[in-house]
Every structure is written in C-alpha cells, then in structure tokens.
Design a protein around this motif. Structure first.
Motif, short mmCIF file in Angstrom:
data_model
loop_
_atom_site.label_atom_id
_atom_site.label_comp_id
_atom_site.label_asym_id
_atom_site.label_seq_id
_atom_site.Cartn_x
_atom_site.Cartn_y
_atom_site.Cartn_z
N GLU A 30 18.07 15.42 33.69
CA GLU A 30 18.74 14.22 33.24
C GLU A 30 18.01 13.62 32.03
N VAL A 31 16.69 13.62 32.10
CA VAL A 31 15.90 13.05 31.00
C VAL A 31 16.05 13.89 29.74
N TRP A 32 16.00 15.21 29.89
CA TRP A 32 16.02 16.12 28.75
C TRP A 32 17.32 16.91 28.68
N SER A 33 18.44 16.25 28.90
CA SER A 33 19.73 16.94 28.88
C SER A 33 20.01 17.58 27.51
N ASP A 34 19.50 16.95 26.42
CA ASP A 34 19.79 17.47 25.09
C ASP A 34 19.03 18.76 24.78
N ILE A 35 17.91 19.00 25.45
CA ILE A 35 17.13 20.23 25.19
C ILE A 35 17.02 21.10 26.45
N TRP A 36 17.80 20.77 27.48
CA TRP A 36 17.69 21.48 28.75
C TRP A 36 18.02 22.96 28.60
N GLY A 66 19.07 7.82 19.43
CA GLY A 66 20.50 7.80 19.18
C GLY A 66 21.01 8.90 18.29
N ILE A 67 20.13 9.51 17.46
CA ILE A 67 20.53 10.58 16.56
C ILE A 67 19.71 11.82 16.87
N ILE A 195 20.59 6.57 4.36
CA ILE A 195 21.56 6.12 5.35
C ILE A 195 21.68 7.21 6.41
N ASP A 196 21.13 6.96 7.59
CA ASP A 196 21.18 7.97 8.65
C ASP A 196 22.53 8.03 9.34
N ARG A 242 18.96 12.24 10.95
CA ARG A 242 17.70 11.55 10.75
C ARG A 242 16.96 12.19 9.59
N TRP A 243 16.99 11.52 8.42
CA TRP A 243 16.36 12.09 7.23
C TRP A 243 14.86 12.16 7.41
#
Length: 243
Positions: A30-36, A66-67, A195-196, A242-243
């Motif tokens: 759940e914590v690392w769903s983006d890199i799971w 958020g990004i 501007i991100d 994210r620049w």
C-alpha cells in the motif's frame, strides 16, 4: 509478517515524503504501490531463497509529492529470521543516488553533444541538433528556441528551431510572448520558468494555452543580452513532470 508492514527510524522518515507518518505500520504494497512492480519480486526472492539482495542505482519511479519522480537508489534487502529459523521480515538499508546518477548522465550527454556538434557547420543545423538531443535526453515532447528580432516582445518573431517527438505538432507561432502573462514577465527579468504542472496554474488563460499545445509541464530558459531578453529555450513534457 506476510503483509511486510513498514517499520522505520527517524532518519529514514524523509524517504516516503508526505506519506510519513501515516505509512508507519502499513503494508508495503500500500505504501509503495507506485513501485511495487519493481520491489515486490525483490522481496519475494529474498523470502524464497533466504539470501540477501544488493541493488545499485535502481530506478524507482516514486510519487512522493503528487508527481511521479525519476529517483535512483542503492539498497540492501536482508532476511530477518524468527526463533524457529523462518523468515519473518526483511531488513532494508540504503540511500538515494538520484543526484549522482543524473550528474553522471548530464556529463555523458554534454560529451555526446560536443561530439555531434563537431560535424555541424551551419547555425540552423546546430540549433536543430541541440534541440533534438535535448528532447531525447530530457524525454520531452517538444524543444524549441525562439529568438526575438526586437526589444518589443509583442512582435511576432521567427522560430529558430522547433523539435518535436513523433506525432506531436510543432509550436509554430503559438504561445506568443505578449500573451504569456507572468511567464513573460519572469523571462524578461532573466528568470528560469519552471512549471511542473501546467493544470495547476492560477492563470486560467495560461492553463488553456498550454493545454491546447499539449504541454503538461514546461521549462523555459531565457538568454539575456545588454538589450534585455534575446531568446528563449523552451522544453515541454506531455504530462506533469518534476523538473
């Protein structure tokens, strides 16, 4: 336990960003769903084999603020055994290497760019080569250079170089400086505009303009001379970045 619930000390707490402290004690998936999809097979291997794992400069596309950010890490996974010898958890130690990896990549890019420009004699070809290589290096959808023929930024001016990724429209004379509001003011002052997330801009006119050209994130770099703003290098990403 089987949920791989997250326990950590204070010095590690900055890694999950704003998810801290709510993520303390929560399941890892759940914590690392983006890199799971990357770390779950690594956890599984350590638990299955009972052998530790060392990874160097692993790219992990984290969404900490958020990004999605391109981040790199060097870390170890070590099995934690209970009294009966079974694996009850995984110990993780490591550190972020993003800055090191990006600096190395930047140096490699500058060397490649220098080599490529040795064989280019024409100014227009030089600008085209630079924009194309920057676009590929930054994984952008558009890179362009606009030089101003006069100090009147409202005057329509030619596009000196306009590179785009496949199936992306060239910018042409869209986004004229005299319609860019705060962005133009910052560039006139010699400031880099970053501007991100264009959809988060307060100015609704700017949001619409960037949306019409398919720019979800924008980086604009001014070239200043004694007479003021001389040229602008602009880079567009299709999505928030994210620049």
């Amino acid at each position: 336990g089987s949920d791989l619930r997250l326990l950590y000390n204070d010095s590690w707490s900055h890694i999950p960003g704003p998810r801290h402290p709510a993520c303390l004690g929560e399941p890892a998936h759940e914590v690392w769903s983006d890199i799971w999809h990357i770390i779950e097979p690594q956890f599984a291997e350590v638990i299955r084999t009972g052998q530790g794992l060392h990874v160097k400069d692993q790219m992990l596309p984290m969404r900490r603020n958020g990004i999605e950010e391109e981040t790199y890490w060097t870390y170890n996974f070590t099995p934690i055994r209970g009294e009966d010898g079974s694996i009850e958890g995984v110990f993780n130690s490591g550190f972020e290497t993003t800055e090191k990896v990006l600096k190395r990549r930047q140096t490699e890019f500058l060397l490649q760019l220098s080599d490529s420009l040795r064989h280019v004699a024409d100014t227009d070809d030089t600008l085209t080569t630079v924009c194309a290589m920057l676009g590929d290096h930054l994984q952008a959808v558009r890179v362009c250079i606009r030089e101003f023929e006069s100090r009147s930024l409202g005057a329509r001016s030619p596009m000196n170089a306009d590179w785009t990724a496949e199936e992306v429209d060239r910018l042409g004379d869209r986004l004229p400086m005299h319609q860019m509001g705060d962005v133009a003011a910052a560039l006139r002052a010699g400031k880099v505009v970053r501007i991100d997330e264009t959809h988060m801009l307060e100015d609704p006119h700017l949001r619409v303009q960037f949306d019409e050209v398919g720019a979800g994130a924008v980086l604009a770099v001014p070239w200043m001379s004694q007479s003021g703003l001389t040229a602008v290098l602009a880079v567009h990403h299709a999505r928030a970045h994210r620049w």
